[in-house]
Design a protein around this motif. Structure first.
Motif, short mmCIF file in Angstrom:
data_model
loop_
_atom_site.label_atom_id
_atom_site.label_comp_id
_atom_site.label_asym_id
_atom_site.label_seq_id
_atom_site.Cartn_x
_atom_site.Cartn_y
_atom_site.Cartn_z
N LEU A 181 0.83 -1.20 0.00
CA LEU A 181 0.00 0.00 0.00
C LEU A 181 0.87 1.25 0.00
O LEU A 181 1.88 1.33 0.70
CB LEU A 181 -0.91 0.03 1.23
CG LEU A 181 -1.95 -1.09 1.36
CD1 LEU A 181 -2.71 -0.93 2.68
CD2 LEU A 181 -2.91 -1.07 0.19
N TRP A 182 0.45 2.25 -0.78
CA TRP A 182 1.11 3.56 -0.75
C TRP A 182 0.99 4.13 0.66
O TRP A 182 -0.06 3.97 1.31
CB TRP A 182 0.43 4.47 -1.76
CG TRP A 182 1.31 5.41 -2.51
CD1 TRP A 182 1.25 6.77 -2.51
CD2 TRP A 182 2.35 5.07 -3.43
NE1 TRP A 182 2.19 7.31 -3.36
CE2 TRP A 182 2.89 6.28 -3.94
CE3 TRP A 182 2.90 3.85 -3.86
CZ2 TRP A 182 3.94 6.31 -4.85
CZ3 TRP A 182 3.94 3.88 -4.78
CH2 TRP A 182 4.45 5.10 -5.25
N THR A 185 -2.29 5.89 1.78
CA THR A 185 -3.58 5.25 1.53
C THR A 185 -4.51 5.42 2.72
O THR A 185 -4.15 5.06 3.85
CB THR A 185 -3.38 3.75 1.26
OG1 THR A 185 -2.49 3.58 0.15
CG2 THR A 185 -4.70 3.08 0.94
N ARG A 233 -2.34 2.49 -10.14
CA ARG A 233 -3.36 3.38 -9.57
C ARG A 233 -4.74 2.75 -9.73
O ARG A 233 -5.15 2.41 -10.85
CB ARG A 233 -3.34 4.75 -10.26
CG ARG A 233 -4.32 5.75 -9.64
CD ARG A 233 -4.33 7.06 -10.41
NE ARG A 233 -3.02 7.66 -10.42
CZ ARG A 233 -2.50 8.40 -9.44
NH1 ARG A 233 -3.22 8.61 -8.34
NH2 ARG A 233 -1.30 8.91 -9.54
N LEU A 241 -14.30 2.50 -4.53
CA LEU A 241 -13.39 3.57 -4.12
C LEU A 241 -14.08 4.93 -4.09
O LEU A 241 -14.84 5.29 -4.99
CB LEU A 241 -12.19 3.63 -5.07
CG LEU A 241 -11.14 2.54 -4.92
CD1 LEU A 241 -10.19 2.53 -6.11
CD2 LEU A 241 -10.36 2.72 -3.62
N ILE A 245 -6.45 5.35 -5.28
CA ILE A 245 -5.35 4.95 -4.39
C ILE A 245 -4.27 4.27 -5.22
O ILE A 245 -4.53 3.82 -6.35
CB ILE A 245 -5.81 4.01 -3.26
CG1 ILE A 245 -6.37 2.69 -3.82
CG2 ILE A 245 -6.85 4.70 -2.37
CD1 ILE A 245 -6.66 1.66 -2.74
N THR A 247 -1.31 1.20 -5.20
CA THR A 247 -0.83 -0.02 -4.55
C THR A 247 0.25 -0.64 -5.42
O THR A 247 0.49 -0.21 -6.56
CB THR A 247 -1.96 -1.06 -4.37
OG1 THR A 247 -2.27 -1.66 -5.65
CG2 THR A 247 -3.21 -0.42 -3.79
N ALA A 306 -9.79 0.37 2.33
CA ALA A 306 -8.86 1.40 1.85
C ALA A 306 -9.62 2.34 0.93
O ALA A 306 -9.88 2.01 -0.24
CB ALA A 306 -7.69 0.77 1.11
N ALA A 307 -10.04 3.48 1.46
CA ALA A 307 -10.78 4.49 0.70
C ALA A 307 -12.05 3.91 0.08
O ALA A 307 -12.52 4.37 -0.96
CB ALA A 307 -9.90 5.11 -0.38
#
Length: 364
Positions: A181-182, A185, A233, A241, A245, A247, A306-307
């Motif tokens: 994960l960025w 995130t 992305r 989403l 995000i 990853t 995640a978002a």
């Protein structure tokens, strides 16, 4: 941790300005090409070719005052053979294809620590983790100029089309579970969304059922932004989403719904984000040479929100039972008694073709 060299089919980057080790100059200075890299790692990631006879994947030869030979060869059946010869000190190992199994991408990591007289050679399946760790006794240092020659194209070096990248670092690179994960995130917690990089042991996150789950550990790693490590992305409004995000291509996504049940007869399925790269839902993210990822270790490998998308947390299996694999991983140094044991994921995993079918069905 510093990566200072990266090469592939269409690039060659070498930045030798490595800072000296405060404990006594264990790392080289880029000002002197004859400097010795006393500790470091060389990582080779490659697709395994379809072949009927042995074929070289990588070959390097320097016949100068300190002869160096490095080669990686693919053998029918899935085996890899690596030979590294420095002035008559030969490291030779054949990784058994029956251990690796059929796979698309393999990663070989050679790490050495000359002052400590230890090293290791590791084969990994990019999508499954460590296959084999081979200890290397009393490895020698490598000249900076030889690493530069390995990285830069020329008649002395050959890279097969299947080789995705070769990279060099001035540290002993970990192997095994890789975060995906960025750092920024947004992860759902009882108090709202928080950046993944801010979460630590003891914090609470929310699983897809909105239950609170404690974070056992958070790990971070910087890797070449190529091959299985390349960033992608994930775009809104796909996967639920609320914002885009980023990853790694190996980051697992979990999706459900009537379409999934219709196509696969399951309430939910999982797949790698990179399987959909290049489509409307997932775009490749070019540019950077290296990427930093983070990931959370949860008690039962629960999914994260995640978002708005459901993504897998870090699966570590039973690594706590294997001291060698644990010591070689990004989890090294963590008290093994604080690590969970993760059963194999119950949610079925889609391959690239099945993931594409699902994506087309949802877009129709």
């Amino acid at each position: 941790m510093t990566w200072f060299a990266l090469t592939g089919q269409n690039e060659s980057w070498f930045s030798p300005e490595i800072q000296r080790d405060p404990s006594g100059g264990a790392r080289p200075s880029g000002a002197d090409p004859d400097a010795l890299v006393l500790r470091g790692s060389i990582v080779i990631e490659t697709r395994f070719p379809v072949l009927r006879r042995p074929r070289p994947l990588m070959y390097f030869q320097n016949s100068g005052d300190w002869p160096v030979h490095l080669s990686l060869q693919a053998v029918p059946g899935g085996s890899l053979t690596l030979v590294f010869d420095q002035g008559g000190e030969i490291l030779h190992h054949a990784f058994n294809g029956t251990d690796a199994g059929r796979t698309d991408i393999l990663r070989v990591t050679y790490s050495w620590d000359a002052p400590a007289r230890t090293g290791r050679l590791v084969l990994e399946r990019a999508d499954k983790g460590v296959v084999q760790i081979v200890p290397v006794k009393s490895p020698g240092p490598i000249r900076l100029k030889d690493i530069e020659a390995i990285i830069k194209p020329g008649d002395h070096r050959y890279l097969a089309p299947e080789v995705i990248f070769v990279a060099a670092s001035d540290t002993i690179e970990p192997v095994g579970p890789v975060p995906g994960l960025w750092p920024d995130t947004p992860i759902a917690t009882p108090g709202g969304f928080r950046p993944a990089r801010d979460l630590k042991r003891g914090d609470l996150v929310l699983n897809p059922d909105w239950d609170s789950v404690p974070v056992l550990h958070s790990i971070s790693r910087t890797v070449p932004a190529r091959g299985s490590f390349r960033p992608v992305r994930l775009c809104t409004p796909y996967f639920g989403l609320k914002q885009d995000i980023v990853t790694s291509s190996l980051q697992g996504l979990i999706v459900g719904g009537s379409g999934v049940e219709y196509l696969f007869g399951k309430e939910a399925v999982r797949f790698q984000a990179g399987h959909l790269a290049g489509g409307r839902a997932v775009n490749n993210l070019p540019g950077a040479r290296f990427a930093t990822y983070v990931q959370l270790v949860l008690p039962e490998n629960e999914a994260l929100n995640a978002a708005g998308a459901h993504v897998e947390s870090l699966w570590i299996g039973r690594i706590r039972r294997n001291p060698d694999h644990l010591a070689a991983s990004s989890l090294a140094g963590i008290d093994r008694n604080t690590l969970p044991e993760h059963a194999p994921p119950a949610t079925p995993e889609l391959d690239a073709f099945e993931a594409a079918i699902l994506s087309e069905h949802r877009a129709a």
